[in-house]
Design a protein around this motif. Structure first.
Motif, short mmCIF file in Angstrom:
data_model
loop_
_atom_site.label_atom_id
_atom_site.label_comp_id
_atom_site.label_asym_id
_atom_site.label_seq_id
_atom_site.Cartn_x
_atom_site.Cartn_y
_atom_site.Cartn_z
N GLN A 175 -2.96 3.48 5.63
CA GLN A 175 -4.55 3.50 5.66
C GLN A 175 -4.79 5.05 5.06
OE1 GLN A 175 -6.59 1.17 6.56
NE2 GLN A 175 -4.46 -0.30 6.69
N ASN A 198 0.96 -1.07 0.08
CA ASN A 198 0.00 0.00 0.05
C ASN A 198 0.94 1.26 0.08
OD1 ASN A 198 -2.30 -1.57 0.05
ND2 ASN A 198 -2.69 -1.47 2.33
N SER A 216 -9.58 7.63 7.55
CA SER A 216 -9.77 6.62 8.29
C SER A 216 -9.17 6.60 9.83
CB SER A 216 -9.52 5.16 7.85
OG SER A 216 -7.88 5.19 7.71
#
Length: 187
Positions: free
Chosen positions: A40, A23, A44
């Motif tokens: 993330q 990611n 979030s």
């Protein structure tokens, strides 16, 4: 021979796939202004996304009229004083706000202080005193030699701005934190 070459490339392919599947790193700032790096999405984490500045060559020179970002904090009183003068010369409230220590400010008071700084830098800077220095400032045109309201204390920056009939004075507390000198707006 072809099969042997493919067998040699297979381990390289095995190492390349996990690297591609990672990611991206999200750069964020939380509600308290602290940087946050996460895999993330920022939302979030109850944080705001921040775009990384584009890389600039070390030898690049800013074009005239283009603001130059600060390259660190002011570590001496002379440097802090010069940066305040530069902010007034550029008529840039954001440059002046960049010298402020904003820890402990609420949203409303920070916005109010930034608006006050914007009004302050619109006027010419007549005098600037840092510490107990109240003598004439030869670097400031139009200096009359009279201190603004009262002499500045050792940990205070005092400004006098304006023109004929519209003079203002402002005081900033000077705070030392993390080896830097910062301003706290006092009005």
């Amino acid at each position: 021979m072809r099969t042997f070459a493919l067998l040699l490339l297979l381990p390289l392919l095995a190492f390349a796939l996990p690297a591609r599947a990672q990611n991206p790193i999200h750069r964020c700032v939380d509600a308290h202004g602290n940087p946050l790096f996460t895999d993330q999405p920022c939302t979030s984490q109850q944080a705001m996304p921040v775009q990384a500045p584009p890389p600039t060559p070390a030898a690049s020179v800013a074009a005239p009229g283009v603001p130059v970002p600060l390259q660190g904090c002011a570590t001496t009183a002379t440097e802090l004083r010069q940066r305040v003068i530069d902010a007034f010369a550029a008529r840039d409230p954001n440059q002046l706000a960049g010298l402020m220590l904003w820890h402990g400010y609420g949203h409303v008071s920070a916005v109010d202080d930034i608006r006050a700084l914007a009004g302050l830098v619109r006027q010419p800077l007549l005098e600037i005193h840092l510490g107990a220095d109240t003598a004439d400032d030869p670097a400031m045109p139009g200096s009359t030699g009279t201190p603004a309201a009262a002499p500045a204390s050792a940990d205070e920056l005092q400004l006098r701005t304006g023109g004929v009939g519209d003079e203002r004075s402002a005081r900033f507390a000077v705070a030392r934190q993390a080896g830097c000198l910062w301003l706290r707006y006092g009005g």
